[in-house]
Design a protein around this motif. Structure first.
Motif, mmCIF file in Angstrom:
data_model
loop_
_atom_site.group_PDB
_atom_site.id
_atom_site.type_symbol
_atom_site.label_atom_id
_atom_site.label_comp_id
_atom_site.label_asym_id
_atom_site.label_seq_id
_atom_site.Cartn_x
_atom_site.Cartn_y
_atom_site.Cartn_z
ATOM 1 N N ILE A 140 -36.275 -26.700 -51.601
ATOM 2 C CA ILE A 140 -36.438 -27.647 -50.494
ATOM 3 C C ILE A 140 -37.246 -26.958 -49.397
ATOM 4 C CG2 ILE A 140 -35.221 -29.237 -48.935
ATOM 5 C CD1 ILE A 140 -34.479 -29.393 -52.010
ATOM 6 N N TYR A 165 -29.209 -30.838 -48.391
ATOM 7 C CA TYR A 165 -30.105 -31.490 -49.365
ATOM 8 C C TYR A 165 -29.925 -30.814 -50.730
ATOM 9 C CZ TYR A 165 -34.613 -33.609 -50.917
ATOM 10 O OH TYR A 165 -35.597 -34.317 -51.559
ATOM 11 N N MET A 287 -34.947 -36.192 -42.270
ATOM 12 C CA MET A 287 -33.540 -35.826 -42.049
ATOM 13 C C MET A 287 -33.242 -35.660 -40.562
ATOM 14 S SD MET A 287 -32.851 -33.105 -45.150
ATOM 15 C CE MET A 287 -31.077 -33.418 -45.338
ATOM 16 N N TYR A 315 -30.660 -40.987 -53.033
ATOM 17 C CA TYR A 315 -30.219 -40.445 -51.746
ATOM 18 C C TYR A 315 -28.999 -41.217 -51.245
ATOM 19 C CZ TYR A 315 -34.752 -38.006 -51.288
ATOM 20 O OH TYR A 315 -35.843 -37.214 -51.473
ATOM 21 N N ILE A 320 -25.430 -38.359 -48.662
ATOM 22 C CA ILE A 320 -25.832 -37.171 -47.905
ATOM 23 C C ILE A 320 -25.767 -37.425 -46.395
ATOM 24 C CG2 ILE A 320 -28.314 -37.718 -48.153
ATOM 25 C CD1 ILE A 320 -28.877 -34.722 -48.197
#
Lengths: 337, 337
Positions: A140, A165, A287, A315, A320
């Protein structure tokens, strides 16, 4: 079982490729439970609406214009509250499991998201995170361009978000974090990066130290943090490089095929390069905002959009967002350094 | 007809690969006029000296140690005035057409070069320039890591130096210059980059504006300027990416070969990727110092060293150094901004 809110006017190939991407997703997936909300100008809605009549889970919305690729984000936001992206984000706040997708002006999408979805408490600025292929699996990388002059403490927040993540999307138990730098040793890089190093060493339990550009592709860490200026240039640098190499490989294969006429099609031999092809990739996750927003490359074509919808669904399923909220409730508030 | 001064102890694979590179150059080139001066520790000189007896144009020098890859450059310089690189640079100042080559600690080579060769008047800090392959031909990118926190006016000097490189080495009449940034529009990037944009627009007649990472590979400009932090990370990012892609191509070709046993060797099919492979590349030119110094990648093997000697010979022949001196005599002195 998600709700997708798609900015039909965002991107260099909008609206055509965006809508082709939606069709691709609808015809190739078995997803009959999700609703796809499409935001476009009146002219575009009128033109394309009939073509989508066969799909039951499509809803159209007429927006009063859109943020152009070259527009200044803040100005565009102030002048028009009913752009496609602004309306998509507002509608998204009304339902559960909403995923907003745009290939439009990145600054515009980031600023609108902050304004409409809001920031998660404890996050000062949002961050764009993307997973890139490495020798081992995926790493990531963040920030890819949401915040070009971050403060020192922002990097710590990037580290926390990147770890979540890696945990939630890739199931990595205790992800390691590297700081992108020009050397492995502690004293390397500009002063601000040296201070970031010190902060991460103090506050981030799984900090693996500096990581150089080439090492990222070894997959030696799970998360790489950098500022949005460096991250954005890097991403595009890699993109240009891969495109050039791809064209060279094509030339090579064509030359080889000349000698072996039995191979009538060679495009399948390039499939293995797809993971490196950012314009075919599924977009990056914004994010730190209080919602799911996927930012696709401006040059996105139908494949990217279809992949982005697929990814958005993943997702939302991982939850998350609630994990991020939970984590930041318990974290100490770092001073803006 | 040049004099090469080679740091035998610099690099991850020193001294073996450095000396193999020298041998490769000597056996493959027809160059019997140049002298190759080799700087190493006593132990290394004693070990390898006999193997080079057959070459008449080799001179050995015993240095008192060398700057290690992880050493702090300034400290290392202060503590030891007779490292391989320091001695090589000093000896180089004694003759015409001297080219110094090192794959050692970059910071150490840069600092030693400034100290020993001196800077050309008008240049505040040296800069590392490299030519990268693009769709059209080659583009000069600088700085690749000599100066990680340059001042605004340094970028203008990079532009001038990069243009001379493009003119002298590639014969481009009026090279265009781009500023590496995250968008084409003027107001993009961190404040310092915006100010650099303004300065280049005012002072650089062939300034083509901002250029994004992916566009560099289109070859749309001849020279790209960036700070040494970004440049160094980029170069290594590209390197890691190319290595990963190469390994994927190898896998693919091996799989194909399984079906076609007539192809007994496939390495030649990867030759077209060599221009992208920085570890096989000939090294970068340190510009702004009063002499020719080529900085090779720390991971250099014999191919890089042999190429660096070949390239060094070309640099010296073009007389780019006197052109730089001439140019900076006539340029106005920019304030350090």
């Amino acid at each position: 079982m998600a709700n997708f809110f798609i900015d039909v006017m965002g991107g260099d190939y909008a609206p055509d490729e965006i809508l082709k991407g939606v069709e691709k997703y609808l015809t190739e997936s078995n997803d009959t439970n999700s609703t796809i909300h499409l935001f476009a100008t009146e002219e575009v809605v009128n033109k394309y609406n009939p073509l989508f009549n066969k799909y039951r889970n499509i809803k159209w919305y007429i927006a009063k214009g859109f943020i152009g690729m070259g527009d200044k984000p803040v100005q565009a936001l102030q002048e028009n509250h009913n752009t496609t992206i602004a309306m998509a984000l507002r509608k998204a706040t009304e339902v559960e499991n909403a995923v907003v997708i745009s290939a439009g002006n990145t600054g515009g999408v980031v600023a609108s998201s902050v304004l409409t979805l809001g920031l998660i408490e404890g996050v000062r600025r949002p961050v764009i995170a993307c997973s890139i292929p490495t020798k081992k699996s995926n790493t990531i990388v963040l920030d890819l361009g949401a915040n070009i002059e971050p403060k020192i403490s922002d990097f710590l927040i990037y580290a926390k978000l990147g770890k979540l993540y890696a945990q939630k999307i890739y199931g990595i138990q205790n992800p390691s974090v590297g700081l992108l730098n020009i050397g492995e040793e502690k004293g390397k890089g500009p002063r601000i990066i040296q201070e970031v190093h010190n902060l991460l060493q103090k506050e981030e339990e799984n900090f693996a130290g500096n990581i150089e550009g080439n090492e990222v592709f070894e997959g030696s860490v799970n998360v790489v943090v950098c500022d949005g200026f460096v991250g954005n240039i890097l991403l595009k640098w890699g993109e240009g490089l891969v495109e050039l190499i791809k064209s060279k490989i094509k030339e090579k294969i064509e030359a080889l095929l000349g000698a072996m006429p039995s191979f009538s099609s060679f495009s399948k031999y390039l499939d293995f390069l797809k993971p490196f092809d950012y314009s075919e990739y599924g977009g990056a996750l914004l994010m730190g905002v209080n919602g799911y927003c996927i930012i696709c490359h401006g040059r996105s074509k139908k494949e990217t959009i279809a992949n982005a919808i697929k990814k958005g669904s993943e997702y939302a399923q991982t939850g998350i967002l609630s994990s991020i909220k939970e984590l930041f409730k318990t974290l100490p508030k770092y001073k803006e350094g």
